[in-house]
Scaffold this motif. Structure first.
Motif, PDB file in Angstrom:
ATOM      1  N   THR A 225       3.904   1.803  -2.161  1.00  0.00           N
ATOM      2  CA  THR A 225       2.581   1.189  -2.264  1.00  0.00           C
ATOM      3  C   THR A 225       2.693  -0.232  -2.823  1.00  0.00           C
ATOM      4  O   THR A 225       2.083  -1.169  -2.311  1.00  0.00           O
ATOM      5  CB  THR A 225       1.687   2.012  -3.215  1.00  0.00           C
ATOM      6  N   HIS A 226       3.497  -0.373  -3.881  1.00  0.00           N
ATOM      7  CA  HIS A 226       3.727  -1.674  -4.514  1.00  0.00           C
ATOM      8  C   HIS A 226       4.289  -2.671  -3.502  1.00  0.00           C
ATOM      9  O   HIS A 226       3.844  -3.808  -3.413  1.00  0.00           O
ATOM     10  CB  HIS A 226       4.702  -1.481  -5.681  1.00  0.00           C
ATOM     11  N   LEU A 227       5.262  -2.200  -2.724  1.00  0.00           N
ATOM     12  CA  LEU A 227       5.909  -3.043  -1.709  1.00  0.00           C
ATOM     13  C   LEU A 227       4.880  -3.572  -0.724  1.00  0.00           C
ATOM     14  O   LEU A 227       4.841  -4.773  -0.421  1.00  0.00           O
ATOM     15  CB  LEU A 227       6.955  -2.193  -0.984  1.00  0.00           C
ATOM     16  N   GLN A 228       4.021  -2.656  -0.249  1.00  0.00           N
ATOM     17  CA  GLN A 228       3.016  -3.045   0.734  1.00  0.00           C
ATOM     18  C   GLN A 228       1.995  -4.019   0.132  1.00  0.00           C
ATOM     19  O   GLN A 228       1.677  -5.042   0.746  1.00  0.00           O
ATOM     20  CB  GLN A 228       2.303  -1.792   1.250  1.00  0.00           C
ATOM     21  N   ASP A 229       1.521  -3.703  -1.073  1.00  0.00           N
ATOM     22  CA  ASP A 229       0.490  -4.546  -1.708  1.00  0.00           C
ATOM     23  C   ASP A 229       1.030  -5.890  -2.176  1.00  0.00           C
ATOM     24  O   ASP A 229       0.420  -6.924  -1.960  1.00  0.00           O
ATOM     25  CB  ASP A 229      -0.112  -3.836  -2.925  1.00  0.00           C
ATOM     26  N   LYS A 230       2.172  -5.859  -2.880  1.00  0.00           N
ATOM     27  CA  LYS A 230       2.639  -7.049  -3.592  1.00  0.00           C
ATOM     28  C   LYS A 230       3.568  -7.946  -2.778  1.00  0.00           C
ATOM     29  O   LYS A 230       3.628  -9.145  -3.000  1.00  0.00           O
ATOM     30  CB  LYS A 230       3.379  -6.633  -4.871  1.00  0.00           C
ATOM     31  N   HIS A 231       4.354  -7.354  -1.874  1.00  0.00           N
ATOM     32  CA  HIS A 231       5.399  -8.155  -1.242  1.00  0.00           C
ATOM     33  C   HIS A 231       5.262  -8.299   0.268  1.00  0.00           C
ATOM     34  O   HIS A 231       5.745  -9.279   0.834  1.00  0.00           O
ATOM     35  CB  HIS A 231       6.776  -7.564  -1.545  1.00  0.00           C
ATOM     36  N   CYS A 232       4.656  -7.328   0.930  1.00  0.00           N
ATOM     37  CA  CYS A 232       4.667  -7.355   2.396  1.00  0.00           C
ATOM     38  C   CYS A 232       3.329  -7.702   3.027  1.00  0.00           C
ATOM     39  O   CYS A 232       3.149  -7.530   4.228  1.00  0.00           O
ATOM     40  CB  CYS A 232       5.202  -6.030   2.931  1.00  0.00           C
ATOM     41  N   SER A 233       2.395  -8.209   2.227  1.00  0.00           N
ATOM     42  CA  SER A 233       1.194  -8.770   2.838  1.00  0.00           C
ATOM     43  C   SER A 233       1.594 -10.125   3.413  1.00  0.00           C
ATOM     44  O   SER A 233       2.552 -10.750   2.944  1.00  0.00           O
ATOM     45  CB  SER A 233       0.079  -8.938   1.805  1.00  0.00           C
TER      46      SER A 233
END
Length: 128
Positions: free
Chosen positions: A96-104
């Motif tokens: 979830t963190h990856l999607q929200d913080k880095h992969c937007s």
């Protein structure tokens, strides 16, 4: 030494006594390097610790990072994305963190700008 045979039967070319092979070289070091090369249309980079692979869309980066870096056999227990705090995280929380913080889209583009200027800590673009 070869007697003068017609050049058509030889797949190599003689240049000043050196044999030049006409086949393109195919060694593994080159293919590893090719992955790092940015191809046209690839504007998003995975900034996981020394990964630096290019992708065409943010979702491709997310899928890559989630499977290659966050897969259940490879996930190190914390996010190793460039400039991220290395907090311990459960794997599902990391995804979830990856999607929200880095992969937007915005986060990926911002990360590239930081990477170009080498100022991972500085969030503000320079005023010029």
């Amino acid at each position: 030494f070869l007697q003068s045979t017609p050049a058509t039967s030889i797949p190599t070319v003689q240049v000043q006594g050196q044999q030049i092979n006409l086949q393109p070289p195919s060694y593994t070091a080159a293919s590893q390097h090719a992955e790092q090369m940015k191809k046209p249309g690839q504007n998003f980079m995975c900034l996981w610790q020394s990964c630096k692979k290019w992708f065409q869309t943010p979702s491709q980066v997310f899928y890559h990072a989630a499977t290659e870096h966050g897969g259940k056999d490879v996930y190190p227990g914390q996010c190793l994305w460039e400039g991220c705090e290395p907090f311990q995280r459960q794997r599902f929380s990391f995804i979830t963190h990856l999607q929200d913080k880095h992969c937007s889209r915005d986060a990926l583009l911002a990360g590239l700008k930081q990477d170009e200027h080498g100022q991972a800590g500085n969030q503000k673009p320079p005023n010029k």
